[in-house]
Design a protein around this motif. Sequence first.
Motif, PDB file in Angstrom:
ATOM      1  N   ALA A  82       0.830  -1.210   0.000  1.00 22.87           N
ATOM      2  CA  ALA A  82       0.000   0.000   0.000  1.00 22.87           C
ATOM      3  C   ALA A  82       0.863   1.257   0.000  1.00 22.87           C
ATOM      4  O   ALA A  82       0.574   2.231  -0.710  1.00 22.87           O
ATOM      5  CB  ALA A  82      -0.931  -0.014   1.206  1.00 22.87           C
ATOM      6  N   TYR A  83       1.937   1.254   0.783  1.00 25.08           N
ATOM      7  CA  TYR A  83       2.793   2.435   0.848  1.00 25.08           C
ATOM      8  C   TYR A  83       3.558   2.607  -0.459  1.00 25.08           C
ATOM      9  O   TYR A  83       3.734   3.740  -0.942  1.00 25.08           O
ATOM     10  CB  TYR A  83       3.766   2.326   2.019  1.00 25.08           C
ATOM     11  CG  TYR A  83       4.389   3.659   2.394  1.00 25.08           C
ATOM     12  CD1 TYR A  83       3.682   4.584   3.166  1.00 25.08           C
ATOM     13  CD2 TYR A  83       5.663   4.009   1.955  1.00 25.08           C
ATOM     14  CE1 TYR A  83       4.239   5.813   3.492  1.00 25.08           C
ATOM     15  CE2 TYR A  83       6.227   5.232   2.275  1.00 25.08           C
ATOM     16  CZ  TYR A  83       5.506   6.132   3.040  1.00 25.08           C
ATOM     17  OH  TYR A  83       6.054   7.349   3.352  1.00 25.08           O
ATOM     18  N   ALA A  84       3.996   1.494  -1.049  1.00 27.77           N
ATOM     19  CA  ALA A  84       4.693   1.573  -2.330  1.00 27.77           C
ATOM     20  C   ALA A  84       3.800   2.192  -3.393  1.00 27.77           C
ATOM     21  O   ALA A  84       4.243   2.997  -4.226  1.00 27.77           O
ATOM     22  CB  ALA A  84       5.152   0.182  -2.764  1.00 27.77           C
ATOM     23  N   LYS A  85       2.527   1.837  -3.370  1.00 25.68           N
ATOM     24  CA  LYS A  85       1.587   2.413  -4.333  1.00 25.68           C
ATOM     25  C   LYS A  85       1.384   3.904  -4.075  1.00 25.68           C
ATOM     26  O   LYS A  85       1.405   4.721  -5.003  1.00 25.68           O
ATOM     27  CB  LYS A  85       0.251   1.686  -4.257  1.00 25.68           C
ATOM     28  CG  LYS A  85      -0.786   2.228  -5.228  1.00 25.68           C
ATOM     29  CD  LYS A  85      -2.121   1.507  -5.095  1.00 25.68           C
ATOM     30  CE  LYS A  85      -3.153   2.085  -6.074  1.00 25.68           C
ATOM     31  NZ  LYS A  85      -4.476   1.441  -5.914  1.00 25.68           N
ATOM     32  N   ALA A  86       1.227   4.273  -2.820  1.00 26.21           N
ATOM     33  CA  ALA A  86       0.920   5.666  -2.478  1.00 26.21           C
ATOM     34  C   ALA A  86       2.065   6.612  -2.831  1.00 26.21           C
ATOM     35  O   ALA A  86       1.846   7.689  -3.399  1.00 26.21           O
ATOM     36  CB  ALA A  86       0.581   5.769  -0.998  1.00 26.21           C
ATOM     37  N   VAL A  87       3.304   6.233  -2.503  1.00 20.30           N
ATOM     38  CA  VAL A  87       4.421   7.153  -2.750  1.00 20.30           C
ATOM     39  C   VAL A  87       4.754   7.261  -4.232  1.00 20.30           C
ATOM     40  O   VAL A  87       5.487   8.170  -4.640  1.00 20.30           O
ATOM     41  CB  VAL A  87       5.684   6.734  -1.968  1.00 20.30           C
ATOM     42  CG1 VAL A  87       5.435   6.800  -0.478  1.00 20.30           C
ATOM     43  CG2 VAL A  87       6.172   5.363  -2.388  1.00 20.30           C
ATOM     44  N   ALA A 388      10.500   0.832  -4.165  1.00 17.69           N
ATOM     45  CA  ALA A 388       9.536   1.907  -4.410  1.00 17.69           C
ATOM     46  C   ALA A 388       9.352   2.793  -3.187  1.00 17.69           C
ATOM     47  O   ALA A 388       9.266   4.024  -3.310  1.00 17.69           O
ATOM     48  CB  ALA A 388       8.196   1.312  -4.846  1.00 17.69           C
ATOM     49  N   VAL A 389       9.282   2.208  -2.008  1.00 10.38           N
ATOM     50  CA  VAL A 389       9.073   3.043  -0.813  1.00 10.38           C
ATOM     51  C   VAL A 389      10.310   3.868  -0.508  1.00 10.38           C
ATOM     52  O   VAL A 389      10.218   4.895   0.186  1.00 10.38           O
ATOM     53  CB  VAL A 389       8.664   2.203   0.417  1.00 10.38           C
ATOM     54  CG1 VAL A 389       7.410   1.398   0.136  1.00 10.38           C
ATOM     55  CG2 VAL A 389       9.791   1.307   0.903  1.00 10.38           C
ATOM     56  N   GLU A 390      11.478   3.463  -1.054  1.00 12.60           N
ATOM     57  CA  GLU A 390      12.699   4.247  -0.886  1.00 12.60           C
ATOM     58  C   GLU A 390      12.906   5.259  -2.009  1.00 12.60           C
ATOM     59  O   GLU A 390      13.877   6.023  -1.990  1.00 12.60           O
ATOM     60  CB  GLU A 390      13.917   3.325  -0.824  1.00 12.60           C
ATOM     61  CG  GLU A 390      13.977   2.418   0.384  1.00 12.60           C
ATOM     62  CD  GLU A 390      15.215   1.539   0.365  1.00 12.60           C
ATOM     63  OE1 GLU A 390      16.246   1.972  -0.208  1.00 12.60           O
ATOM     64  OE2 GLU A 390      15.166   0.428   0.910  1.00 12.60           O
ATOM     65  N   GLY A 391      12.027   5.233  -3.029  1.00 11.85           N
ATOM     66  CA  GLY A 391      12.194   6.146  -4.159  1.00 11.85           C
ATOM     67  C   GLY A 391      13.097   5.594  -5.233  1.00 11.85           C
ATOM     68  O   GLY A 391      13.718   6.353  -5.988  1.00 11.85           O
ATOM     69  N   ILE A 392      13.171   4.269  -5.346  1.00 11.84           N
ATOM     70  CA  ILE A 392      14.003   3.609  -6.355  1.00 11.84           C
ATOM     71  C   ILE A 392      13.111   3.038  -7.451  1.00 11.84           C
ATOM     72  O   ILE A 392      12.143   2.332  -7.165  1.00 11.84           O
ATOM     73  CB  ILE A 392      14.831   2.467  -5.739  1.00 11.84           C
ATOM     74  CG1 ILE A 392      15.737   3.004  -4.626  1.00 11.84           C
ATOM     75  CG2 ILE A 392      15.667   1.761  -6.804  1.00 11.84           C
ATOM     76  CD1 ILE A 392      16.456   1.918  -3.842  1.00 11.84           C
TER      77      ILE A 392
END
Length: 646
Positions: A82-87, A388-392
Amino acid sequence: MRSNRATVRAGVSLAATLPMLAGALALGIPAAHAAGHPGRDLLAGTRPAWATARADQGATSDGAQLSARVYLRGRDATGLAAYAKAVSDPKSASYGKYLTAGQAQARFGATRAQVAAVKAWLTGAGLKVTGVTRHHIAVTGDVAAAEKAFGTQLHDFAKGSKTYRAPASTVSVPESLAGAVLTVTGLDNAPHRVTHDDRLPPPDTVFRNAGPFSSYYGSKIASTLPDAYGTKIPYAVKGYTGKQLRAAYGAGTRTGKGVRVAITDAYASPTIAYDAGTYASRNGDAAWKTGQLHQVLPKKYTNTKDCSASGWYGEETLDVETVHAVAPAADVTYVGAASCTDADLLDALGKVVDDHLADIVSNSWGEVEAAQTPDLAAAYDQVFQLGAVEGIGFYFSSGDDGDEVASSGTKQVDSPADSAWVTAVGGTSLAVGKGDTYLWETGWGTEKAVLSADGKSWTAFPGAFTSGAGGGTSRTVAEPAYQRGVVPDALATADDAAGNRVVPDIAAIADPNTGFLVGQTQTLPDGKKQAYGEYRIGGTSLAAPAIAAVQALAQEARGKAIGFANPAIYAKAGSKVYHDVTDNPTGSGLAVARVDFVNGYDATDGLATSVRSLGKDSSLAAVKGYDDVTGVGSPANGYVESYGRR
């Protein structure tokens, strides 16, 4: 471009029988209560589809040795997705609010208690723990111990012409560990090897292109050769350079300054620093600065023969030189895997994420979707979501065999490019004219016909399909939310009315007939000496680092990490920031003439002349709007700067 993966394609196709992998939120494979096995939970997808009753050759010997990996689910798998999708969603209030690697591990990684419990279970069954990482626990032991630990019998099964070990039923874990274990790999010992995606010979023996050449598209016409499509055709370009690619894809004044790009492949070229430096100085690229190129390598390499290790040297060289040519100020880190197996490449990807080595990761390798299994897909997706959650953001080449029918016998896409959590990069044929002017692109797909004996015609023109950009509809991955409303329903629902992921997402130069000039140290024909040389190359192995480099320019414009880019890429679909690539951009058939050395390096054994038709990609087609050869298109003027607009 990506090589054929014959070793991993042998055997029964899995694609039609694999369970659907959720596209927008799923992490991987959830555990389910094992009916008839009280106190155990099943790990769906851990019994290969080819392990059928008909193929069963009987129980594997109890004393046979094996190695396996137990991948850890972490403390909040649902929250990670969910967080990966949101960011990653420009429409979300959390867009761009990335976590550090430490924060991601603390929030979503496995707890010490989970690791301790999984280790105790494995050792209690008689297995030996040989390694523990943030992502998995590695074990070795005999079949009897593995059967005790994983609640299944291991049998030998016929797969194609060979026999492999695999679970006879779905693997299970103690119910108390259902929240700790993501999946288990290694219980089946069928080959899980990927190959690189470049159309070049191994560097064991030097390769050179024969002339004549065009210096830009159309600069030298093959006036003495037969017509094709009713007109004289140009000779293939010698190989585009960074200056030409930067102009074609709207780099402007951006250089990728302050942006970190990682490249993953297997093994490592021993001459990469020399080759990259020499190439830059000879072809007008900015000189590499001290400390701008890094390598992160394993302590030892394995499977060097099965993986044709030296063939990967050219892949690394292509990737490094392409990124620097298009984004000359970007910091480049090469992360080499210990082999071409999925396990080792997963380790390389995990290294990038765990140490946050870069914000953009180029990956020019893969295997057909039928060779991928749900357990491995789950492990890959977990790494991609943590990134993804790290911005990669991860960029994967889509493949070099079109719809894969000619190479595998089955229409399918490639993996990991089929993951809903990566950007799949398709391929084009690119025409850059005089003065570095962008002329047009087609979808990359080549048909080849050779010159007749009397030199007056092309034999069986336009000839047979040789290669083309990979693409199509996944049979295992559900349609992600970002593709809805952009990808035509006819493509998304080709195999399932509910809709599946379609590949690729974006595209760039790939056709080796309109390819990139690369420089590499290779072994001379005498087998004793080595020398630096330059040759033209192509494939989606070129497209992936080219797009990664363009994303580095875009990240410079944005001023912060782009992260997983697909939601942003699709949000711009249909706008002028893309070249809408079609197979017939000029209204008539397109082709180039090629003259090649028969032996690959000099005229001793003669020359071979052929015509290569453009825009003929198996059953795939580049059309107006989104298509399964080029995705939303290739970057145009305005694409890079669009990321800087608030």
